[in-house]
Design a protein around this motif. Sequence first.
Motif, short mmCIF file in Angstrom:
data_model
loop_
_atom_site.label_atom_id
_atom_site.label_comp_id
_atom_site.label_asym_id
_atom_site.label_seq_id
_atom_site.Cartn_x
_atom_site.Cartn_y
_atom_site.Cartn_z
N ASP A 41 0.83 -1.22 0.00
CA ASP A 41 0.00 0.00 0.00
C ASP A 41 0.86 1.26 0.00
OD1 ASP A 41 -2.33 -1.49 0.09
OD2 ASP A 41 -2.60 -1.28 2.26
N HIS A 42 2.07 1.16 0.56
CA HIS A 42 2.95 2.32 0.65
C HIS A 42 4.03 2.35 -0.43
CE1 HIS A 42 1.00 2.57 4.59
NE2 HIS A 42 1.38 3.83 4.61
N GLY A 43 3.89 1.47 -1.44
CA GLY A 43 4.75 1.58 -2.61
C GLY A 43 5.84 0.54 -2.77
N TRP A 44 6.03 -0.33 -1.77
CA TRP A 44 7.04 -1.37 -1.90
C TRP A 44 6.44 -2.57 -2.63
CZ3 TRP A 44 7.31 2.10 2.04
CH2 TRP A 44 8.57 2.62 2.35
N THR A 45 7.14 -3.08 -3.62
CA THR A 45 6.62 -4.19 -4.42
C THR A 45 7.50 -5.44 -4.39
OG1 THR A 45 7.66 -3.26 -6.40
CG2 THR A 45 5.34 -2.69 -6.00
N ASP A 46 8.81 -5.28 -4.18
CA ASP A 46 9.75 -6.42 -4.16
C ASP A 46 9.81 -6.96 -2.74
OD1 ASP A 46 11.78 -8.25 -4.35
OD2 ASP A 46 13.26 -6.87 -5.21
N ILE A 47 8.98 -7.96 -2.44
CA ILE A 47 8.74 -8.39 -1.07
C ILE A 47 9.01 -9.88 -0.91
CG2 ILE A 47 7.01 -8.55 0.76
CD1 ILE A 47 5.48 -6.26 -0.68
N LEU A 48 9.84 -10.22 0.05
CA LEU A 48 10.09 -11.61 0.43
C LEU A 48 9.31 -11.92 1.69
CD1 LEU A 48 11.64 -14.33 0.51
CD2 LEU A 48 13.53 -13.11 1.61
N TYR A 49 8.40 -12.88 1.60
CA TYR A 49 7.63 -13.33 2.77
C TYR A 49 8.40 -14.49 3.38
CZ TYR A 49 3.81 -15.53 5.42
OH TYR A 49 3.04 -16.09 6.41
N ALA A 50 9.11 -14.21 4.48
CA ALA A 50 10.11 -15.14 5.00
C ALA A 50 9.60 -16.04 6.11
CB ALA A 50 11.34 -14.37 5.47
N VAL A 51 8.37 -16.52 5.97
CA VAL A 51 7.81 -17.55 6.84
C VAL A 51 7.20 -18.61 5.93
CG1 VAL A 51 6.07 -18.09 8.60
CG2 VAL A 51 7.36 -15.95 8.74
N LEU A 56 6.08 -10.97 -5.13
CA LEU A 56 6.20 -11.65 -3.86
C LEU A 56 6.99 -12.95 -4.02
CD1 LEU A 56 5.09 -11.07 -0.99
CD2 LEU A 56 3.18 -12.58 -1.52
N THR A 57 8.01 -13.12 -3.20
CA THR A 57 8.78 -14.36 -3.15
C THR A 57 8.38 -15.10 -1.89
OG1 THR A 57 10.65 -13.38 -4.31
CG2 THR A 57 11.08 -15.38 -3.04
N LEU A 58 8.12 -16.42 -2.03
CA LEU A 58 7.70 -17.25 -0.91
C LEU A 58 8.84 -18.15 -0.47
CD1 LEU A 58 4.20 -18.35 -2.30
CD2 LEU A 58 4.75 -16.32 -0.93
N ILE A 59 8.70 -18.73 0.74
CA ILE A 59 9.65 -19.75 1.17
C ILE A 59 8.88 -20.96 1.69
CG2 ILE A 59 11.25 -17.90 1.86
CD1 ILE A 59 10.94 -18.97 4.77
N LEU A 60 9.54 -22.11 1.66
CA LEU A 60 8.97 -23.34 2.19
C LEU A 60 10.09 -24.34 2.42
CD1 LEU A 60 9.08 -25.26 -0.54
CD2 LEU A 60 6.97 -24.07 -1.09
N ASP A 61 9.77 -25.42 3.15
CA ASP A 61 10.82 -26.40 3.44
C ASP A 61 10.31 -27.83 3.39
OD1 ASP A 61 9.31 -26.67 5.74
OD2 ASP A 61 10.99 -26.34 7.13
N ASN A 62 9.20 -28.07 2.65
CA ASN A 62 8.69 -29.44 2.56
C ASN A 62 8.00 -29.65 1.22
OD1 ASN A 62 5.54 -29.12 3.10
ND2 ASN A 62 6.62 -27.73 4.50
N ALA A 63 7.96 -30.90 0.81
CA ALA A 63 7.44 -31.25 -0.51
C ALA A 63 5.95 -31.00 -0.62
CB ALA A 63 7.76 -32.72 -0.81
N LYS A 64 5.20 -31.20 0.47
CA LYS A 64 3.75 -30.99 0.42
C LYS A 64 3.43 -29.54 0.11
CE LYS A 64 -0.51 -31.71 3.03
NZ LYS A 64 -1.13 -32.23 4.28
N ALA A 65 4.06 -28.62 0.80
CA ALA A 65 3.83 -27.20 0.54
C ALA A 65 4.28 -26.82 -0.86
CB ALA A 65 4.55 -26.35 1.58
N ALA A 66 5.39 -27.42 -1.32
CA ALA A 66 5.89 -27.13 -2.67
C ALA A 66 4.89 -27.55 -3.73
CB ALA A 66 7.23 -27.82 -2.89
N ALA A 67 4.36 -28.77 -3.60
CA ALA A 67 3.39 -29.27 -4.58
C ALA A 67 2.13 -28.42 -4.58
CB ALA A 67 3.08 -30.73 -4.28
N ALA A 68 1.64 -28.08 -3.40
CA ALA A 68 0.42 -27.29 -3.30
C ALA A 68 0.62 -25.89 -3.89
CB ALA A 68 -0.02 -27.19 -1.85
N THR A 69 1.76 -25.29 -3.62
CA THR A 69 2.04 -23.94 -4.13
C THR A 69 2.14 -23.94 -5.65
OG1 THR A 69 3.20 -23.37 -2.08
CG2 THR A 69 3.66 -22.00 -4.02
#
Length: 377
Positions: free
Chosen positions: A72-82, A102-115
């Motif tokens: 909303d305040h103008g930042w667009t290059d965002i890493l969601y680090a959870v 938006l860049t996402l993170i994950l650490d398991n195959a289930k979340a990777a497949a769903a994403t």
Amino acid sequence: MQLNELETPVLVLDRTRMDRNIARLRERLAPFGVALRPHVKTNKSADVARRLGPPGTPITVSTLKEAEYFLDHGWTDILYAVGIVPSKLPHVERLARRGARLTLILDNAKAAAATHAYALDHGLRLPVLIEIDTDGHRSGVKPEDPVLLDIAARLSGREGEGAWAAGVLTHAGDSYNCRSTEAIVAMAEQERAGAVRAAQRLREAGHAAPVVSVGSTPTAHFARSLDGVTEVRAGVFVFFDLVMNGLGVCRTDDIALSVLCTVIGHQEEKGWLITDAGWMAMSRDRGTARQPVDQGYGLVCDLEGKPLQDLIMVDANQEHGIIRHRADPAATPMLPVGTLLRILPNHACATAAQHGAYAVVAADTGVEAHWPRFGGW
């Protein structure tokens, strides 16, 4: 307006110290040729974030509410680090449709497949970093774990479609438990080497993995090599706090955040000063209790922000803080009711989270601005 005109408790931000802290880390990282992607979870304020760089500067967030606010305040290059979970992907989509990169993170195959499946079904292009565990502190997969390549295989989209393996991310949270500069230096190298090795394995398996993201405030200040790293994340360096001071990362006069409070009474036989700033103003964080010097709930300063010899906040109720001499209650000065004090926090993120705004000062007690901040999820 002056600090002594404010109704306490108040979160005070020393802009001069903050700007100095920001410049210090930028200057330190400059020779390494890496990007700084500051973690704005600490400040949760567009006014503070602008001191880090204009909108468009890459940032790190810890909640999707933060991502929405900074978008909303103008930042667009965002890493969601959870680590992402499927239930949050519709919110991710809404942000992406509004222009967030938006860049996402994950650490398991289930979340990777769903994403990946969600991204394909909804026509999204989502870069994903695989979280690497380089210190056993929290989340992530070990750099040599076979599951790393399994996760990447689920992110089978090319850069132009679906979710794709954009690289790796690690956070050396165990650096907060180090007991010497040498230990932090070693942790920084362990963090770097683990992340670089994981990215190498991904590339050998045919994944682009252009991003190698590392960072914590201690390791960012003491890393001797960042070879192979593309970006560094850190957040509390903007304000610093007593935990960082206990690690040797900063001095007490680098700490830019404090809580202004008022002496409201005494318990002279106990050597106590009672203030109107309890744990609702300071938070419950006792991070220095694990360090050689326990600062209680915070280090007591005068109105100008100068530490008062060996006075700490030893205990806290919801709205009452208890201050005394750290070693000898009889040595506690019985400051008059109405005396204004400033308490340096153990953990800047936690203390700031108790407040809705910063009273901004610069080198004196004159309030030059009030900067709003937000909280929640």
